[in-house]
Design a protein around this motif. Structure first.
Motif, PDB file in Angstrom:
ATOM      1  N   ARG A   1       1.022  -1.267  -0.010  1.00 30.00           N
ATOM      2  CA  ARG A   1       0.026  -0.075  -0.034  1.00 30.00           C
ATOM      3  C   ARG A   1       0.845   1.392   0.005  1.00 30.00           C
ATOM      4  O   ARG A   1       0.315   2.372   0.017  1.00 30.00           O
TER       5      ARG A   1
ATOM      6  N   LYS B   1       2.870   3.995  -7.097  1.00 31.27           N
ATOM      7  CA  LYS B   1       2.048   3.112  -5.895  1.00 31.27           C
ATOM      8  C   LYS B   1       2.585   1.763  -5.894  1.00 31.27           C
ATOM      9  O   LYS B   1       3.250   1.399  -6.853  1.00 31.27           O
TER      10      LYS B   1
ATOM     11  N   TYR C   1      -2.736  -1.421  -6.754  1.00 31.04           N
ATOM     12  CA  TYR C   1      -2.119  -1.822  -5.319  1.00 31.04           C
ATOM     13  C   TYR C   1      -2.132  -3.215  -5.170  1.00 31.04           C
ATOM     14  O   TYR C   1      -1.538  -3.758  -4.281  1.00 31.04           O
TER      15      TYR C   1
END
Length: 241
Positions: A175, A191, A214
């Motif tokens: 995350r 990310k 993610y």
């Protein structure tokens, strides 16, 4: 000379002709033995005794003829009956043979029809569903699952190269997000495990993985696909890429 026929029975034409013949023969014999006046003393005359016919003799002749005709007619009838019987038997035998031949032909046709009935092919067996490999829900499991997907797509990478870059980029946090570099300033922050921006993730997304940047496996496979295109392999990446 004249022959005398006694009795009251009526003579048939055949009987009359026979009697007339005998009378004529008797007359001829009398003439043959008649003597002239000069020979009367030397040649004696011979008398011919007439033959007597009776109605019984004539009836027997008729009866014999009738019996002969009756026997011939009976024999002819029996012969015709025998011929008719033989013909009837031949026809019956021919009909029986034809019936037997037809029954045999029908049976053979039915047998051939049964023999030629196409056998429906068995439905192809459904391929067994591939057994989904179990992976641990941790960094080790994510890297191994990503490597199997990359291998199926012929995208080069190694366990060591992936883990080294993951630990540098996110320390293994799926995350993780960078909100301070130039990408973040431009509104597209890096990310996930290998810190990939959304446009790059979408461009190098690997089929069969999630579209969520993610997602650990999707993030690793898209990043390795990008690194293989730009650097030859994730193994060749040792800094920001």
């Amino acid at each position: 000379m004249r022959s005398t026929i006694t009795g009251t029975a009526r003579m048939t034409t055949a009987h009359k002709l026979s009697a007339a013949g005998l009378t004529a023969a008797a007359g001829a014999a009398a003439l043959a033995f008649a003597v002239t006046p000069g020979q009367a003393a030397e040649t004696p005359s011979i008398a011919v005794k007439p033959v007597a016919w009776t109605t019984t003799d004539l009836g027997a002749h008729d009866h014999t003829a009738q019996q002969s005709d009756t026997a011939a007619a009976k024999a002819k009838t029996q012969a015709k009956a025998a011929t008719d019987a033989a013909d009837a038997k031949k026809k019956a035998d021919a009909a029986a043979k034809a019936k037997a031949d037809k029954a045999r032909a029908d049976k053979q046709a039915a047998s051939r029809s049964e023999a030629r009935t196409p056998v429906k092919p068995a439905a192809p067996a459904k391929p067994a569903a591939p057994v989904k490999k179990a992976y641990a829900d941790n960094l080790d499991g994510w890297i191994k699952e990503s490597l199997d997907i990359l291998k199926s797509k012929n995208i080069p990478a190694s366990y060591e190269g992936i883990k080294r870059n993951v630990m540098r980029e996110s320390t293994g946090n799926p995350r993780a997000i960078n909100d301070w570099d130039i990408n973040a300033a431009n509104g597209v922050p890096s990310k996930g495990l290998l810190q990939i921006i959304d446009p790059t993730f979408k461009a190098y997304h690997v089929e069969g993985t999630s579209w969520d940047p993610y997602d650990p496996v999707a993030n690793i496979t898209a990043s390795c696909n990008y690194a293989a295109d730009k650097y030859g392999s994730m193994d060749n990446v040792n800094s920001a890429y």
